[in-house]
Design a protein around this motif. Structure first.
Motif, PDB file in Angstrom:
ATOM      1  N   ARG A   1       0.833  -1.215   0.000  1.00  0.00           N
ATOM      2  CA  ARG A   1       0.000   0.000   0.000  1.00  0.00           C
ATOM      3  C   ARG A   1       0.858   1.252   0.000  1.00  0.00           C
ATOM      4  NH1 ARG A   1      -2.707  -3.142   3.915  1.00  0.00           N
ATOM      5  NH2 ARG A   1      -1.816  -1.870   5.592  1.00  0.00           N
ATOM      6  N   PHE A   2       1.935   1.241   0.786  1.00  0.00           N
ATOM      7  CA  PHE A   2       2.797   2.413   0.839  1.00  0.00           C
ATOM      8  C   PHE A   2       3.456   2.676  -0.508  1.00  0.00           C
ATOM      9  CE2 PHE A   2       6.955   4.383   1.381  1.00  0.00           C
ATOM     10  CZ  PHE A   2       6.637   5.503   2.129  1.00  0.00           C
ATOM     11  N   ALA A   3       3.892   1.618  -1.196  1.00  0.00           N
ATOM     12  CA  ALA A   3       4.593   1.780  -2.470  1.00  0.00           C
ATOM     13  C   ALA A   3       3.720   2.442  -3.516  1.00  0.00           C
ATOM     14  CB  ALA A   3       5.094   0.433  -2.965  1.00  0.00           C
ATOM     15  N   ALA A   4       2.407   2.311  -3.392  1.00  0.00           N
ATOM     16  CA  ALA A   4       1.501   2.885  -4.396  1.00  0.00           C
ATOM     17  C   ALA A   4       1.359   4.395  -4.258  1.00  0.00           C
ATOM     18  CB  ALA A   4       0.132   2.220  -4.276  1.00  0.00           C
ATOM     19  N   ARG A   5       1.851   4.981  -3.189  1.00  0.00           N
ATOM     20  CA  ARG A   5       1.578   6.397  -2.914  1.00  0.00           C
ATOM     21  C   ARG A   5       2.438   7.351  -3.717  1.00  0.00           C
ATOM     22  NH1 ARG A   5       1.341   6.015   3.706  1.00  0.00           N
ATOM     23  NH2 ARG A   5      -0.423   4.543   3.827  1.00  0.00           N
TER      24      ARG A   5
ATOM     25  N   ALA B   1       6.226   0.040  -8.265  1.00  0.00           N
ATOM     26  CA  ALA B   1       6.796  -0.989  -9.146  1.00  0.00           C
ATOM     27  C   ALA B   1       8.109  -1.559  -8.621  1.00  0.00           C
ATOM     28  CB  ALA B   1       6.985  -0.468 -10.568  1.00  0.00           C
ATOM     29  N   ALA B   2       8.420  -1.346  -7.338  1.00  0.00           N
ATOM     30  CA  ALA B   2       9.595  -1.988  -6.739  1.00  0.00           C
ATOM     31  C   ALA B   2       9.329  -3.480  -6.548  1.00  0.00           C
ATOM     32  CB  ALA B   2       9.930  -1.333  -5.409  1.00  0.00           C
ATOM     33  N   SER B   3      10.400  -4.237  -6.422  1.00  0.00           N
ATOM     34  CA  SER B   3      10.275  -5.666  -6.135  1.00  0.00           C
ATOM     35  C   SER B   3      10.749  -5.940  -4.716  1.00  0.00           C
ATOM     36  CB  SER B   3      11.090  -6.492  -7.126  1.00  0.00           C
ATOM     37  OG  SER B   3      12.483  -6.338  -6.866  1.00  0.00           O
TER      38      SER B   3
ATOM     39  N   ALA C   1       4.827 -16.105  -8.982  1.00  0.00           N
ATOM     40  CA  ALA C   1       5.089 -14.752  -9.473  1.00  0.00           C
ATOM     41  C   ALA C   1       3.879 -13.875  -9.234  1.00  0.00           C
ATOM     42  CB  ALA C   1       5.425 -14.794 -10.959  1.00  0.00           C
ATOM     43  N   THR C   2       4.112 -12.613  -8.896  1.00  0.00           N
ATOM     44  CA  THR C   2       3.028 -11.662  -8.739  1.00  0.00           C
ATOM     45  C   THR C   2       3.515 -10.292  -9.170  1.00  0.00           C
ATOM     46  OG1 THR C   2       1.319 -10.844  -7.220  1.00  0.00           O
ATOM     47  CG2 THR C   2       3.556 -11.052  -6.353  1.00  0.00           C
ATOM     48  N   THR C   3       2.624  -9.326  -9.144  1.00  0.00           N
ATOM     49  CA  THR C   3       2.938  -8.002  -9.674  1.00  0.00           C
ATOM     50  C   THR C   3       3.868  -7.239  -8.743  1.00  0.00           C
ATOM     51  OG1 THR C   3       0.951  -7.172  -8.600  1.00  0.00           O
ATOM     52  CG2 THR C   3       0.757  -7.849 -10.911  1.00  0.00           C
ATOM     53  N   PRO C   4       4.568  -6.214  -9.267  1.00  0.00           N
ATOM     54  CA  PRO C   4       5.431  -5.396  -8.408  1.00  0.00           C
ATOM     55  C   PRO C   4       4.632  -4.654  -7.344  1.00  0.00           C
ATOM     56  CG  PRO C   4       5.953  -5.071 -10.728  1.00  0.00           C
ATOM     57  CD  PRO C   4       4.681  -5.839 -10.685  1.00  0.00           C
ATOM     58  N   LEU C   5       5.337  -4.144  -6.349  1.00  0.00           N
ATOM     59  CA  LEU C   5       4.699  -3.393  -5.266  1.00  0.00           C
ATOM     60  C   LEU C   5       4.009  -2.147  -5.806  1.00  0.00           C
ATOM     61  CD1 LEU C   5       7.527  -3.523  -2.559  1.00  0.00           C
ATOM     62  CD2 LEU C   5       5.322  -4.698  -2.448  1.00  0.00           C
ATOM     63  N   GLY C   6       2.853  -1.866  -5.226  1.00  0.00           N
ATOM     64  CA  GLY C   6       2.172  -0.605  -5.517  1.00  0.00           C
ATOM     65  C   GLY C   6       1.503  -0.520  -6.865  1.00  0.00           C
ATOM     66  N   THR C   7       1.345  -1.641  -7.572  1.00  0.00           N
ATOM     67  CA  THR C   7       0.749  -1.590  -8.913  1.00  0.00           C
ATOM     68  C   THR C   7      -0.674  -2.133  -8.944  1.00  0.00           C
ATOM     69  OG1 THR C   7       1.765  -3.736  -9.447  1.00  0.00           O
ATOM     70  CG2 THR C   7       2.986  -1.745 -10.046  1.00  0.00           C
ATOM     71  N   GLY C   8      -1.256  -2.385  -7.771  1.00  0.00           N
ATOM     72  CA  GLY C   8      -2.655  -2.789  -7.719  1.00  0.00           C
ATOM     73  C   GLY C   8      -2.902  -4.260  -7.926  1.00  0.00           C
ATOM     74  N   GLY C   9      -1.879  -5.078  -7.901  1.00  0.00           N
ATOM     75  CA  GLY C   9      -2.049  -6.506  -8.097  1.00  0.00           C
ATOM     76  C   GLY C   9      -2.495  -7.208  -6.835  1.00  0.00           C
ATOM     77  N   PRO C  10      -2.714  -8.518  -6.925  1.00  0.00           N
ATOM     78  CA  PRO C  10      -3.161  -9.276  -5.753  1.00  0.00           C
ATOM     79  C   PRO C  10      -2.062  -9.401  -4.705  1.00  0.00           C
ATOM     80  CG  PRO C  10      -2.644 -10.747  -7.578  1.00  0.00           C
ATOM     81  CD  PRO C  10      -2.543  -9.361  -8.117  1.00  0.00           C
ATOM     82  N   ALA C  11      -2.485  -9.749  -3.500  1.00  0.00           N
ATOM     83  CA  ALA C  11      -1.511  -9.960  -2.426  1.00  0.00           C
ATOM     84  C   ALA C  11      -0.619 -11.141  -2.767  1.00  0.00           C
ATOM     85  CB  ALA C  11      -2.230 -10.208  -1.107  1.00  0.00           C
ATOM     86  N   ALA C  12       0.610 -11.071  -2.334  1.00  0.00           N
ATOM     87  CA  ALA C  12       1.566 -12.128  -2.618  1.00  0.00           C
ATOM     88  C   ALA C  12       1.176 -13.407  -1.879  1.00  0.00           C
ATOM     89  CB  ALA C  12       2.972 -11.696  -2.207  1.00  0.00           C
ATOM     90  N   ALA C  13       1.338 -14.551  -2.543  1.00  0.00           N
ATOM     91  CA  ALA C  13       1.060 -15.845  -1.927  1.00  0.00           C
ATOM     92  C   ALA C  13       2.284 -16.320  -1.149  1.00  0.00           C
ATOM     93  CB  ALA C  13       0.686 -16.864  -2.993  1.00  0.00           C
TER      94      ALA C  13
END
Length: 647
Positions: free
Chosen positions: A251-255, A261-263, A301-313
């Motif tokens: 959530r913070f990364a999206a601000r 888009a960090a990993s 695999a999942t989306t980068p931080l802050g890009t609105g993707g699902p929570a990491a498994a």
């Protein structure tokens, strides 16, 4: 210029002369060992200010200003050796106008021998190209490049300093887990700034290993990675579950753009059971290396931080005792034109081979670090760099290896001065085995000696009987802190009336540890000391393994009577102060001459030693002290006022 062979096919003499005169270079022709001028084209005559009467004269007479500029010497070398000689961009002072005034010029020279028909050297043909304009342009370019390089280096140092200030300085030393972290800056140092990492002991004694990478480079990326690291640590320190902390980080990364888009990869390992949980956002998977090979963890695999993707498994695995977990940034494995899966597989194979080599086949005579995890990190980062020409991005590698926990160190002693040497030797060896660094070893040994010295002085004063028991214990806790316990069964005598000249022992213990607690009761006194251990993070290429720090357990005094210098090595405590006092008084001849004491070689400076030096300072006005201010002894000197007393 006369020649020995037929030149009838060379063209009409007028055409040859015209061509010779028109060559856009300086051409001279000389004959004989005196190098008499036999021909000079227009360029040559112009370079000499069209001086009259040059033909037939030695070149040293024609151009006397060249004397001492090594031009004549090169000509003579070419003539005598019969081989070409050349020199590029030589700065020469020349009389261009023939008026005696010298001007600077840059010239490229080629001296070519000419030969008679019998092969003997006849003379020289000299070709000279003036490169003054090019040299000036090159000098300007070099000055501009140097200024640019200075600006670049200054900016690079700022970025690297910012980066280092935002990264941890060390990783914890734990009883069931050996950890290390290596960070290598990209080849373009000014581009540094994107990677971040940490190793954190959680409130439930599990250990979190975090590695992240921010999009971009430079100071902006360094600031962004510092923000992400701070948010992650704040959440985990507050006791949030790793999954909740990762969601907060997302959530913070999206601000803001800099963090979006960090990993990141988060691995949570229970050192006691080996249970492992891993989750990642757009980050390469960890690798586990054991005696029988290596495996890649199947992290979805999942989306980068802050890009609105699902929570990491989160996936579960297990690390056995003797196995090693590698968490790393993509700079270690990403290579242009190669699939990530292929390079991650290469990392697993490289790590397995390195582990096998280091376990079985590396001789003791090596520049590799002593610690196994440090060796593995060093070799893996070196070998993975062979996949390309170094690293184009920052590289972070965090390693954790499960081990059998070391047993506590326990001694039952008699409260006599001789026990100090026993504890010094035993505690230093035990601390080295658990993985403590030299600074931690020095500090804890100092603190332990101080606590035990107080027992010798105070615990059984005025009591009768042979029983003077002391128990000494050292244990490495799951939080990465060593706990020392010194327990006696005596009754400490009260301090004497009047001004207190001692009392420095407790102050030193508090300064050298994180916590110092003294518990007094009818059954005796217990001193509890606690200091958290840390292994320094390796930034850049690791240096060669340092020589073991000497820990001489015997006092030695090397007295240079001519220079008036006493070099002291070994322990300075209750067991050695009387011997040292006598030797220093002898060296100072009872105070009749000044004496300088070099303390860089001491291994312990207890409060008894501090008191000795304060006493000597009052007795010997010319006494001076030399000690490394960055060492533990230097800290004790500064803490106890010796620096002011002795200078």
């Amino acid at each position: 210029m006369p020649v020995d062979d037929d030149t009838s096919d060379a063209g009409a003499p007028a055409d040859v002369l015209d061509a010779f005169e028109s060559v856009p270079a300086i051409i001279w022709a000389f004959e004989g060992p005196e190098l008499r001028v036999v021909a000079a084209n227009t360029g040559a005559r112009a370079s000499a200010g069209f001086r009259p009467g040059i033909v037939g004269r030695p070149i040293r007479e024609v151009l006397p200003e060249l004397e001492g500029q090594q031009i004549f010497e090169m000509m003579e070398e070419a003539y005598s050796a019969g081989r070409p000689v050349s020199a590029e961009h030589r700065r020469v002072l020349v009389d261009r106008d023939g008026d005696g005034r010298l001007e600077e010029g840059f010239f490229t020279y080629t001296f070519l021998p000419t030969h008679h028909a019998d092969g003997t050297v006849r003379g020289l043909v000299v070709h000279i190209a003036e490169t003054t304009a090019q040299a000036l342009r090159q000098e300007e370019a070099e000055l501009a490049a140097a200024a640019s390089e200075r600006r670049y280096r200054h900016a690079s140092e700022i970025v690297l300093e910012l980066q280092r200030s935002l990264l941890p300085t060390g990783v914890p030393v734990l009883p069931e887990l050996v950890t290390t972290a290596h960070y290598r800056v990209a080849g373009d140092e000014l581009a540094a700034g994107g990677d971040w990492f940490d190793v954190l002991v959680l409130p439930d004694d599990r250990v979190a290993l975090l590695v992240g990478d921010v999009v971009g480079h430079g100071a902006g990326a360094a600031g962004a990675m510092g923000q992400l690291r701070a948010v992650a640590l704040d959440a985990l320190h507050a006791g949030e579950a790793p999954a909740a902390a990762l969601q907060r980080l997302d959530r913070f990364a999206a601000r803001q753009r800099a963090t979006r888009a960090a990993s990141v990869c988060v691995a949570v390992l229970d050192p006691a059971t080996g249970e492992l949980e891993v989750a990642a956002h757009a980050h390469p998977p960890p690798v586990v290396v054991g005696p029988d090979g290596a495996r890649r963890l199947a992290v979805p695999a999942t989306t980068p931080l802050g890009t609105g993707g699902p929570a990491a498994a989160w996936v579960r695995d297990r690390v056995e005792v003797g196995e090693t977990l590698l968490v790393y940034s993509d700079g270690l494995v990403e290579r242009p034109g190669r699939p990530l899966g292929e390079t991650v597989a290469s990392l697993a194979g490289t790590a397995a081979a390195a582990r096998r080599d280091l376990d079985d086949r590396v001789l003791d005579d090596t520049t590799l670090p002593d610690s196994g995890v440090e060796r593995l990190a060093t070799v893996v980062t070196e070998r993975m760099g062979f996949l390309g020409e170094g690293y184009e991005d920052d590289v972070t590698l965090v390693i954790a290896e499960r081990r059998t926990p070391p047993a506590p160190f326990v001694l039952d002693l008699d409260a006599e001065p001789s026990m100090l040497a026993v504890v010094r030797r035993g505690l230093a060896g035990w601390l080295a085995e658990v993985g403590a660094g030299d600074d931690d070893v020095d500090s804890l040994v100092y603190a332990a000696v101080e606590a035990l010295s107080n027992v010798v002085r105070h615990a059984y004063a005025g009591t009768e009987g042979p029983e003077r028991p002391v128990r000494f214990e050292a244990e490495l806790g799951a939080d990465g802190a060593v706990r020392l316990t010194v327990a006696d069964a005596g009754r400490w005598r009260p301090p004497p009336p009047g001004p207190v000249v001692g009392g420095r022992g407790v102050l030193m213990m508090r300064e050298l540890t994180d916590d110092t607690v003294i518990e007094q009761g009818p059954a005796g006194t217990t001193v509890r000391l606690r200091r958290r251990l840390g292994r320094p993070v390796t930034i850049g290429v690791p240096p060669p393994a340092p020589e073991p720090r000497p820990r001489d357990d015997k006092l030695a005094v090397d007295l240079d009577e001519v220079a008036g210098v006493a070099t002291v090595s070994g322990p300075v405590d209750l067991t050695t102060v009387d011997q040292l006092r006598a030797q220093l008084l002898q060296g100072a001849r009872g105070g009749t001459r000044p004496l300088r004491i070099d303390l860089d070689g001491i291994t312990v400076l207890s409060s008894a030693g501090v008191q000795l030096f304060h006493d000597l300072a009052g007795m010997l006005p010319g006494l001076r002290l030399r000690v490394d201010p960055d060492g533990v002894a230097g800290a004790v000197v500064a803490l106890t006022g010796l620096a002011d007393r002795l200078g």
